[in-house]
Design a protein around this motif. Structure first.
Motif, PDB file in Angstrom:
ATOM      1  N   VAL A   1       0.922  -1.264   0.003  1.00 53.56           N
ATOM      2  CA  VAL A   1       0.087  -0.195   0.108  1.00 53.56           C
ATOM      3  C   VAL A   1       0.786   1.289   0.042  1.00 53.56           C
ATOM      4  CG1 VAL A   1      -1.597   1.295   1.278  1.00 53.56           C
ATOM      5  CG2 VAL A   1      -1.866  -1.017   1.169  1.00 53.56           C
TER       6      VAL A   1
ATOM      7  N   ALA B   1       1.390   4.155  -3.008  1.00 51.07           N
ATOM      8  CA  ALA B   1       1.205   5.527  -2.628  1.00 51.07           C
ATOM      9  C   ALA B   1       2.470   6.444  -2.939  1.00 51.07           C
ATOM     10  CB  ALA B   1       0.877   5.722  -1.049  1.00 51.07           C
TER      11      ALA B   1
ATOM     12  N   TYR C   1      -3.143   7.413  -6.327  1.00 54.60           N
ATOM     13  CA  TYR C   1      -3.507   6.321  -5.450  1.00 54.60           C
ATOM     14  C   TYR C   1      -3.376   7.051  -4.034  1.00 54.60           C
ATOM     15  CZ  TYR C   1      -3.585   2.230  -2.664  1.00 54.60           C
ATOM     16  OH  TYR C   1      -3.808   1.281  -1.695  1.00 54.60           O
ATOM     17  N   SER C   2      -2.246   7.910  -3.797  1.00 52.18           N
ATOM     18  CA  SER C   2      -1.839   8.550  -2.458  1.00 52.18           C
ATOM     19  C   SER C   2      -3.185   9.455  -2.149  1.00 52.18           C
ATOM     20  CB  SER C   2      -0.407   9.292  -2.703  1.00 52.18           C
ATOM     21  OG  SER C   2      -0.368  10.092  -1.468  1.00 52.18           O
TER      22      SER C   2
ATOM     23  N   TRP D   1      -6.059   9.367  -3.091  1.00 53.55           N
ATOM     24  CA  TRP D   1      -7.344   8.532  -2.683  1.00 53.55           C
ATOM     25  C   TRP D   1      -7.140   7.805  -1.094  1.00 53.55           C
ATOM     26  CZ3 TRP D   1      -8.416   3.100  -5.338  1.00 53.55           C
ATOM     27  CH2 TRP D   1      -9.822   2.692  -4.795  1.00 53.55           C
ATOM     28  N   LEU D   2      -5.815   7.417  -0.745  1.00 55.71           N
ATOM     29  CA  LEU D   2      -5.478   6.808   0.298  1.00 55.71           C
ATOM     30  C   LEU D   2      -5.715   7.930   1.395  1.00 55.71           C
ATOM     31  CD1 LEU D   2      -4.255   4.284   1.599  1.00 55.71           C
ATOM     32  CD2 LEU D   2      -2.217   5.188   1.222  1.00 55.71           C
TER      33      LEU D   2
ATOM     34  N   ALA E   1      -8.839   5.849   3.128  1.00 52.51           N
ATOM     35  CA  ALA E   1      -8.016   4.794   3.286  1.00 52.51           C
ATOM     36  C   ALA E   1      -8.731   3.248   3.041  1.00 52.51           C
ATOM     37  CB  ALA E   1      -7.072   4.778   4.474  1.00 52.51           C
TER      38      ALA E   1
ATOM     39  N   ALA F   1      -9.174   2.618  -0.365  1.00 54.85           N
ATOM     40  CA  ALA F   1      -8.223   2.624  -1.333  1.00 54.85           C
ATOM     41  C   ALA F   1      -7.099   1.273  -0.867  1.00 54.85           C
ATOM     42  CB  ALA F   1      -7.069   3.967  -1.053  1.00 54.85           C
ATOM     43  N   ILE F   2      -7.375   0.863   0.235  1.00 54.28           N
ATOM     44  CA  ILE F   2      -6.590  -0.368   0.694  1.00 54.28           C
ATOM     45  C   ILE F   2      -7.376  -1.759   0.214  1.00 54.28           C
ATOM     46  CG2 ILE F   2      -6.056  -1.750   2.734  1.00 54.28           C
ATOM     47  CD1 ILE F   2      -5.466   1.079   4.027  1.00 54.28           C
TER      48      ILE F   2
ATOM     49  N   ALA G   1      -5.124   6.660   6.790  1.00 52.55           N
ATOM     50  CA  ALA G   1      -3.627   6.791   6.616  1.00 52.55           C
ATOM     51  C   ALA G   1      -3.251   7.969   6.883  1.00 52.55           C
ATOM     52  CB  ALA G   1      -3.493   6.357   5.005  1.00 52.55           C
TER      53      ALA G   1
END
Lengths: 190, 120
Positions: free
Chosen positions: A42, A46, A52-53, A55-56, A60, A63-64, A79
């Motif tokens: 993960v 990111a 993606y970062s 989104w995290l 989170a 995204a995870i 996150a």
């Protein structure tokens, strides 16, 4: 202790509340399949993918889950990103809630009363004991996990790693760096 | 206690020190999946046990607290009373003593098994 657990298992099986095979499958999953490598993937994603970062940061849990790691307890994930200005440290002062789906089961010290109390009172001192020496101006944020909300620390990407692949980057992400008691490894370290 | 004393163990990546800990852990997850209790209920029960000082400073008593929290939750849910668990645990222990080494331990090996079976 072993006899008491067997007794519980016998009662619960007789009552149809559990199936021994399902219980064995859970043990197997947590001993072999789930572990901090999930979280490392993960973090590496990111580092490589700003989309993606983001989104995290925003969601989170989703995204995870998109990487196939979902919690069994219905917990939400948050996150928390380390920066030059702020370092994040995760603890569970109540019991030892921990993001199992991405980090596996917690290490011994995470469950110890010494860590659970001191991480809040003296986070800088605790980090020093773990060998993490932060600049005095770096703030330390301590996140107290709950049954509903658990935290994943996204450590800072080490310098000099621009040419590394996502897989190579994941190898630099240690379990402790995702709890906040460590930093990501430098690429030249073993 | 100094955290440094715990750090050597931090390299020990075994999740469980003894098999019963893994069983107790998995039983709890299985029961939660079955919907017997919510995870918040469980966390409350566990933290109550830990707060009462059952956990040693080095975290070694953690799964003892875990097991005790599970037993209390099951008693509260009228699934198993402490008496049920005591009696059956004693039966398992007698069965273990009565079983020749190398043979699987079965509850039937308890010399008092017939009595236990007739109990209400």
């Amino acid at each position: 202790m072993a006899a008491r657990v067997r007794a519980l298992e016998t009662i619960l099986t007789q009552k149809g509340l559990i199936e021994p095979a399902a219980v064995d499958a859970i043990v197997d999953t947590y001993e072999t399949k789930v572990g901090p490598r999930n979280g490392a993937k993960v973090v590496a994603r990111a580092w490589c993918d700003p989309g993606y970062s983001d989104w995290l940061k925003q969601d989170a849990t989703a995204a995870i889950a998109s990487l196939g790691y979902t919690g069994r307890q219905g917990e939400h994930m948050q996150a928390v990103f380390n920066t030059e200005d702020a370092h994040n440290l995760v603890v569970c002062t109540l019991c030892s809630c921990y993001p199992w789906s991405v980090l596996g089961l917690p290490p011994v010290w995470y469950k110890a009363p010494a860590y659970r109390s001191r991480a809040v009172i003296d986070p800088r001192g605790v980090l020093e004991e773990f060998g993490v020496h932060l600049p005095a101006q770096t703030k330390i944020r301590v996140w107290d996990s709950t049954a509903e909300l658990r935290y994943l620390v996204v450590p800072m990407r080490p310098t000099g790693t621009e040419d590394l692949s996502e897989e190579e980057l994941a190898a630099l992400v240690t379990r402790d760096s995702m709890i906040g008691t460590g930093l990501a490894l430098e690429p030249y370290q073993p | 206690m100094n955290l440094r004393d715990l750090l050597p163990q931090a390299d020990d990546d075994r999740a469980f020190a003894e098999p019963w800990q893994a069983q107790a852990f998995a039983l709890t997850l299985a029961l939660h999946q079955k919907g017997l209790f919510s995870w918040s209920e469980w966390a409350e029960s566990l933290s109550e046990e830990l707060k009462q000082g059952g956990g040693a400073e080095d975290g070694s008593g953690y799964y003892e607290c875990w097991l005790s929290a599970l037993e209390k939750l099951l008693a509260a849910k009228s699934v198993a009373t402490p008496g049920d668990v005591d009696a059956l645990a004693a039966a398992w222990q007698r069965a273990a003593h009565a079983t020749p080494h190398g043979k699987p331990i079965l509850l039937e090996n308890d010399p008092q098994h017939a009595d236990w079976n007739r109990a209400p």
